[in-house]
Design an enzyme around this catalytic site. Sequence first.
Site, PDB file in Angstrom:
ATOM      1  N   PHE A 112     -26.645  21.244  34.352  1.00 54.14           N
ATOM      2  CA  PHE A 112     -27.297  19.948  34.571  1.00 54.14           C
ATOM      3  C   PHE A 112     -27.241  19.488  36.022  1.00 54.14           C
ATOM      4  O   PHE A 112     -27.984  18.597  36.407  1.00 54.14           O
ATOM      5  CB  PHE A 112     -26.705  18.886  33.638  1.00 54.14           C
ATOM      6  CG  PHE A 112     -25.687  17.978  34.264  1.00 54.14           C
ATOM      7  CD1 PHE A 112     -24.386  18.396  34.440  1.00 54.14           C
ATOM      8  CD2 PHE A 112     -26.044  16.705  34.672  1.00 54.14           C
ATOM      9  CE1 PHE A 112     -23.451  17.555  35.024  1.00 54.14           C
ATOM     10  CE2 PHE A 112     -25.109  15.864  35.260  1.00 54.14           C
ATOM     11  CZ  PHE A 112     -23.813  16.291  35.438  1.00 54.14           C
ATOM     12  N   LYS A 113     -26.386  20.110  36.837  1.00 57.98           N
ATOM     13  CA  LYS A 113     -26.319  19.726  38.243  1.00 57.98           C
ATOM     14  C   LYS A 113     -27.684  19.865  38.935  1.00 57.98           C
ATOM     15  O   LYS A 113     -27.971  19.162  39.894  1.00 57.98           O
ATOM     16  CB  LYS A 113     -25.294  20.584  38.988  1.00 57.98           C
ATOM     17  CG  LYS A 113     -23.878  20.540  38.435  1.00 57.98           C
ATOM     18  CD  LYS A 113     -23.227  19.188  38.613  1.00 57.98           C
ATOM     19  CE  LYS A 113     -21.724  19.203  38.371  1.00 57.98           C
ATOM     20  NZ  LYS A 113     -21.311  19.521  36.981  1.00 57.98           N
ATOM     21  N   ASP A 114     -28.506  20.785  38.438  1.00 50.70           N
ATOM     22  CA  ASP A 114     -29.839  20.952  39.025  1.00 50.70           C
ATOM     23  C   ASP A 114     -30.664  19.665  38.971  1.00 50.70           C
ATOM     24  O   ASP A 114     -31.504  19.437  39.837  1.00 50.70           O
ATOM     25  CB  ASP A 114     -30.631  22.041  38.284  1.00 50.70           C
ATOM     26  CG  ASP A 114     -30.093  23.444  38.551  1.00 50.70           C
ATOM     27  OD1 ASP A 114     -29.606  23.697  39.666  1.00 50.70           O
ATOM     28  OD2 ASP A 114     -30.174  24.286  37.636  1.00 50.70           O
ATOM     29  N   LEU A 117     -29.381  18.044  42.074  1.00 47.78           N
ATOM     30  CA  LEU A 117     -29.287  18.852  43.298  1.00 47.78           C
ATOM     31  C   LEU A 117     -30.606  19.492  43.694  1.00 47.78           C
ATOM     32  O   LEU A 117     -30.734  20.017  44.793  1.00 47.78           O
ATOM     33  CB  LEU A 117     -28.184  19.896  43.158  1.00 47.78           C
ATOM     34  CG  LEU A 117     -26.785  19.277  43.359  1.00 47.78           C
ATOM     35  CD1 LEU A 117     -25.693  20.212  42.885  1.00 47.78           C
ATOM     36  CD2 LEU A 117     -26.566  18.890  44.815  1.00 47.78           C
ATOM     37  N   THR A 147     -21.565  22.801  40.420  1.00 47.52           N
ATOM     38  CA  THR A 147     -22.116  22.107  41.581  1.00 47.52           C
ATOM     39  C   THR A 147     -22.355  23.081  42.728  1.00 47.52           C
ATOM     40  O   THR A 147     -23.366  23.019  43.412  1.00 47.52           O
ATOM     41  CB  THR A 147     -21.159  20.994  42.075  1.00 47.52           C
ATOM     42  OG1 THR A 147     -21.092  20.008  41.064  1.00 47.52           O
ATOM     43  CG2 THR A 147     -21.664  20.354  43.347  1.00 47.52           C
TER      44      THR A 147
END
Length: 459
Positions: A112-114, A117, A147
């Site tokens: 889910f960091k995408d 980011l 991350t």
Amino acid sequence: MNYNSTRNAALQVTAAQAIAQGISEEGGLFVPQSFPKADLNDMLGLDYIGRAEYVLSRFLTDFTPEEIKACAGSAYGDGKFDDNTPAPVVSLDKHGENKHILELWHGPTCAFKDMALQILPHLLTRSLKKTADGKTAVILVATSGDTGKAALEGFKDVAGTEMIVFYPENGVSPMQKRQMNTQEGENVCVCAIHGNFDDAQTGVKKIFTDPALKAEFAQHNKMFSSANSINWGRLLPQIVYYFAAYAQLLKAGKIVYGDKVDFCVPTGNFGDILAGYYAKQMGLPVGKLICASNENNVLTDFLTTGTYTAKREFFKTTSPSMDILVSSNLERLLYHVTGSDAEVAALMKSLAETGSYTVRPETLKTIQESFGCGWSSEEQVAGEIRARYEKDGYLCDTHTAVAFHVAAQKKRSGVPMVVLSTASPFKFPRSVLEALGRTAPENDFEAMQQLEAATGHAA
Ligand SMILES: *Cc1c(COP(=O)(O)O)cnc(C)c1O
């Protein structure tokens, strides 16, 4: 809209300054001075990019609409996410349980960091242009695994930026390590540290707030910045998918306009769930935000007792991205709830010096009105992966399983529950295979193939 530091409310910066700097000089985090109201009706007919523009424009008042459009379009368009749908909702309501999954892992690194980011580099480079007059931003990142890769991928060869990622040598999965160490890009590098994620995060925060280093960097026309969720530019884009989830439930006829929805969020640094709180402050009908932890259940204890104790045993679990004992973004919530920079500064001082702090009873009570909590043991995580697969035909990863388990305990009758799914099951294939009762091979890549073969799902 301007921003204050959680430890010095007299300090005021623009959105561009907050994003370029990442963290305030005295160690506080930047927070918006108010929460603009959002009208869901205006968002219903929009796609994800349009919804992102809508939310971002309310907070980034020093950006032009064209700039925001360009940022959102580059991040969420162009086939960056599967089916050009960054945050699909899957419903498991065949048994009438009214349970839904918000899948946040359809981007380039499958976690889910995408969601944040992919857009942060665009926001950051524009913020630098507005504020840093030609300085190069040296972005320091502490990572528990996900991350790091997502940040490297987002910032590779982005002009005006350099990046160093610090990860715990023994605290990330083999797949995550390999992803980071094979990264392309002339401006990025990775560095393994002795210690865990908290050590990495504390070290990075120390560098940020070191005046001597800052001065030396300034001489070379460089400045520090952050791509961790302490950066406002990381948190802000995460508000969008809460609105997107609600809009999808409405469209699918699962709820009617105004219905309250609970969200259960697998939590580490408290960024993902805090974005849900911000969505609620903007007017989204959010019921409870359930904070789901793994065996590092420092937040469960805090949300139950009001005492935060980071001085405790650290467990390495099968959900490594949640193996965190110092949840940075909780500081922001404390600021919003207490309204006092002096109080937050004192709590954070106590945390740094004694490893713990206790909030006032009325602070805890206010927090508990919005937040529920629970945690899952390693056995429960494995059991949940297997149960969801066998009963619902839904294959989930270890982090999502933590949330599923807690969601089942906290489900309120008549209130729909959305579980946030934060990683693809194929990102942690060994743990998922073992949970399904199979013997996992040592090698992650073989494990991925076996998981595909065993489940008929494609990675
Ligand atoms: C980062 C991460 C989390 C925790 O999110 P926070 O914003 O740090 O609370 C949960 N699951 C996965 C897969 C992650 O990568």
